[in-house]
Write an enzyme that holds these catalytic residues in place. Sequence first.
Site, PDB file in Angstrom:
ATOM      1  CG  ASN A  32      85.553  62.645  53.486  1.00 28.14           C
ATOM      2  OD1 ASN A  32      84.870  61.762  54.004  1.00 28.14           O
ATOM      3  ND2 ASN A  32      86.393  63.386  54.175  1.00 28.14           N
ATOM      4  CB  ALA A  81      79.832  65.016  57.184  1.00 27.44           C
ATOM      5  CG  ASN A  99      86.542  65.337  59.874  1.00 25.74           C
ATOM      6  OD1 ASN A  99      86.902  65.545  58.718  1.00 25.74           O
ATOM      7  ND2 ASN A  99      85.474  64.626  60.168  1.00 25.74           N
ATOM      8  CE1 TYR A 150      80.924  62.946  67.836  1.00 20.78           C
ATOM      9  CE2 TYR A 150      80.234  61.861  69.872  1.00 20.78           C
ATOM     10  CZ  TYR A 150      79.964  62.293  68.587  1.00 20.78           C
ATOM     11  OH  TYR A 150      78.716  62.077  68.059  1.00 20.78           O
ATOM     12  CG  PHE A 183      70.104  59.834  74.164  1.00 16.22           C
ATOM     13  CD1 PHE A 183      69.669  61.108  73.797  1.00 16.22           C
ATOM     14  CD2 PHE A 183      70.518  59.646  75.464  1.00 16.22           C
ATOM     15  CE1 PHE A 183      69.640  62.165  74.710  1.00 16.22           C
ATOM     16  CE2 PHE A 183      70.483  60.690  76.395  1.00 16.22           C
ATOM     17  CZ  PHE A 183      70.056  61.944  76.004  1.00 16.22           C
ATOM     18  CG  ASN A 184      73.881  54.946  72.933  1.00 19.02           C
ATOM     19  OD1 ASN A 184      73.674  55.932  73.630  1.00 19.02           O
ATOM     20  ND2 ASN A 184      75.000  54.261  72.992  1.00 19.02           N
ATOM     21  NE  ARG A 295      84.177  51.816  76.722  1.00 18.21           N
ATOM     22  CZ  ARG A 295      83.346  51.641  75.704  1.00 18.21           C
ATOM     23  NH1 ARG A 295      83.810  51.209  74.552  1.00 18.21           N
ATOM     24  NH2 ARG A 295      82.058  51.912  75.816  1.00 18.21           N
ATOM     25  CG  ASP A 298      81.932  53.797  79.100  1.00 19.01           C
ATOM     26  OD1 ASP A 298      81.614  54.603  78.209  1.00 19.01           O
ATOM     27  OD2 ASP A 298      82.284  52.622  78.873  1.00 19.01           O
TER      28      ASP A 298
HETATM   29  N1  LIG Z   1      75.748  56.690  65.607  1.00 20.33           N
HETATM   30  C1  LIG Z   1      75.343  57.206  66.764  1.00 20.33           C
HETATM   31  O1  LIG Z   1      74.906  56.489  67.669  1.00 20.33           O
HETATM   32  C2  LIG Z   1      75.372  58.707  66.967  1.00 20.33           C
HETATM   33  C3  LIG Z   1      74.987  59.220  68.222  1.00 20.33           C
HETATM   34  C4  LIG Z   1      75.004  60.601  68.408  1.00 20.33           C
HETATM   35  C5  LIG Z   1      75.358  61.449  67.369  1.00 20.33           C
HETATM   36  N2  LIG Z   1      75.747  60.915  66.172  1.00 20.33           N
HETATM   37  C6  LIG Z   1      76.144  61.843  65.105  1.00 20.33           C
HETATM   38  O2  LIG Z   1      75.472  61.471  63.914  1.00 20.33           O
HETATM   39  C7  LIG Z   1      76.270  61.759  62.773  1.00 20.33           C
HETATM   40  C8  LIG Z   1      76.357  60.537  61.891  1.00 20.33           C
HETATM   41  O3  LIG Z   1      76.901  59.461  62.644  1.00 20.33           O
HETATM   42  P1  LIG Z   1      77.155  58.046  61.955  1.00 20.33           P
HETATM   43  O4  LIG Z   1      77.074  57.020  63.023  1.00 20.33           O
HETATM   44  O5  LIG Z   1      76.308  57.926  60.749  1.00 20.33           O
HETATM   45  O6  LIG Z   1      78.687  58.202  61.530  1.00 20.33           O
HETATM   46  P2  LIG Z   1      79.416  57.618  60.223  1.00 20.33           P
HETATM   47  O7  LIG Z   1      80.876  57.652  60.513  1.00 20.33           O
HETATM   48  O8  LIG Z   1      78.800  56.337  59.821  1.00 20.33           O
HETATM   49  O9  LIG Z   1      79.072  58.695  59.109  1.00 20.33           O
HETATM   50  C9  LIG Z   1      79.727  59.936  58.995  1.00 20.33           C
HETATM   51  C10 LIG Z   1      80.002  60.166  57.514  1.00 20.33           C
HETATM   52  O10 LIG Z   1      80.594  61.457  57.344  1.00 20.33           O
HETATM   53  C11 LIG Z   1      81.660  61.349  56.408  1.00 20.33           C
HETATM   54  N3  LIG Z   1      82.598  62.437  56.719  1.00 20.33           N
HETATM   55  C12 LIG Z   1      83.264  62.629  57.881  1.00 20.33           C
HETATM   56  N4  LIG Z   1      84.028  63.728  57.801  1.00 20.33           N
HETATM   57  C13 LIG Z   1      83.839  64.254  56.560  1.00 20.33           C
HETATM   58  C14 LIG Z   1      84.363  65.391  55.883  1.00 20.33           C
HETATM   59  N5  LIG Z   1      85.254  66.207  56.446  1.00 20.33           N
HETATM   60  N6  LIG Z   1      83.953  65.633  54.603  1.00 20.33           N
HETATM   61  C15 LIG Z   1      83.052  64.800  54.001  1.00 20.33           C
HETATM   62  N7  LIG Z   1      82.529  63.712  54.595  1.00 20.33           N
HETATM   63  C16 LIG Z   1      82.915  63.428  55.879  1.00 20.33           C
HETATM   64  C17 LIG Z   1      82.235  59.957  56.623  1.00 20.33           C
HETATM   65  O11 LIG Z   1      82.924  59.470  55.490  1.00 20.33           O
HETATM   66  C18 LIG Z   1      80.968  59.152  56.911  1.00 20.33           C
HETATM   67  O12 LIG Z   1      80.419  58.634  55.719  1.00 20.33           O
HETATM   68  C19 LIG Z   1      77.616  62.241  63.302  1.00 20.33           C
HETATM   69  O13 LIG Z   1      77.637  63.655  63.213  1.00 20.33           O
HETATM   70  C20 LIG Z   1      77.604  61.793  64.753  1.00 20.33           C
HETATM   71  O14 LIG Z   1      78.349  62.674  65.559  1.00 20.33           O
HETATM   72  C21 LIG Z   1      75.766  59.574  65.958  1.00 20.33           C
END
Ligand SMILES: NC(=O)c1ccc[n+]([C@@H]2O[C@H](COP(=O)([O-])OP(=O)(O)OC[C@H]3O[C@@H](n4cnc5c(N)ncnc54)[C@H](O)[C@@H]3O)[C@@H](O)[C@H]2O)c1
Length: 335
Positions: A32, A81, A99, A150, A183-184, A295, A298
């Site tokens: 979205n 997402a 969400n 979260y 992880f990260n 923070r 953490d």
């Molecule tokens: N980045 C990290 O280090 C990390 C670590 C652990 C887990 N994650 C998980 O990985 C996934 C992706 O993370 P990311 O860093 O790419 O995040 P991001 O915010 O870059 O991507 C998430 C995407 O989902 C879309 N989105 C969110 N809610 C939506 C909805 N209701 N309908 C349609 N689209 C929606 C957003 O527009 C975005 O493009 C997430 O589920 C996050 O919890 C990420």
Amino acid sequence: MHITVTGAAGYIGSHACLKLLDDGHQVHGLDNYSRSFERTVQALQRAGGDRFHFTRVELNDQHATTQALKLHATELVMHFAAFAVVPESVKFPLLYWHNNVGATVSLLNAMDAVDCGKLIFSSTCATYGEPAPEHIPIGEDCPQRPTHAYGESKLACEHMMQAWVQSHALAERDRGVVFLRYFNVAGGDHLDRIGEDHDPETHLIPICLRAATGRHAPLVVHGNDYPTPDGTCIRDYVHVEDLVQAHIEAINLIPRRDTLAMNVGTGVGASVLEVLRACSLAAGREVPFHVGARRNGDPPRLVSNPEKIVGLTNWRPTRSSLEDIARSAWRWVNR
Ligand SMILES: NC(=O)c1ccc[n+]([C@@H]2O[C@H](COP(=O)([O-])OP(=O)(O)OC[C@H]3O[C@@H](n4cnc5c(N)ncnc54)[C@H](O)[C@@H]3O)[C@@H](O)[C@H]2O)c1
């Protein structure tokens, strides 16, 4: 395969789309744009040609999500997402339940409507909360006790998916989910077609590199009095392309009527100051920083035990050294 990717315009989802397209799959991206940009989807369209389709859809809209899944015969969904900013989730917990959990209810119903039963879910080490020292490095059997909305929302999704799979199994229908607990995640595409593109940015490595450009604020190191060798927090960084490869491996491991959880991390931790040094080297200039207060929430050290994924698959991190991550992230930030 025909694979649907939710969060396709986001950081990790877009890198997953790119890899799936490079591997020859048909990919249908859903997003979205609430946390991402059309320019990323345009890059995917350039890379994938007519094998990439995109539908702008709000996943909480179950009817629209079902219609979107009906557009292409989906065999498998990768569900990225979500909202994923911890301090935001502390401030606005209901936003996260709505969400992350609400949209996942909608997605599972939509998958039922098109009888698609294979799912790979983006979970997180945040579901483990602040593990006791005896649970570090963190294995999948570490108690899951998240400390913010979260992490709670992601754990609720795991529980909901377990119930979804079990209820279908009772009726002898196939539903299977792999939970990948990341992880990260950091770094970008090796060809620089896409990279980490958040506004605002909340992740350490892009914040360091943006600071190095001089066009952004200096980095704030949140606390240097933790019980770690240099006093700063230690995390397990995995390159986004290694992470995406874990999804490719997971495709063949989706159980028929069960769930399977695997951590995705390297098992090697790096402190904030070590990350800072790697970013300074990659950028060829010092990252400006100052030390601020700790923070809340953490934990000093979060490092994965990757034995399970290494034992069950051919997955090995090959690009996740701090140097490789920082170099690829710098090329993107400095493009
Ligand atoms: N980045 C990290 O280090 C990390 C670590 C652990 C887990 N994650 C998980 O990985 C996934 C992706 O993370 P990311 O860093 O790419 O995040 P991001 O915010 O870059 O991507 C998430 C995407 O989902 C879309 N989105 C969110 N809610 C939506 C909805 N209701 N309908 C349609 N689209 C929606 C957003 O527009 C975005 O493009 C997430 O589920 C996050 O919890 C990420």
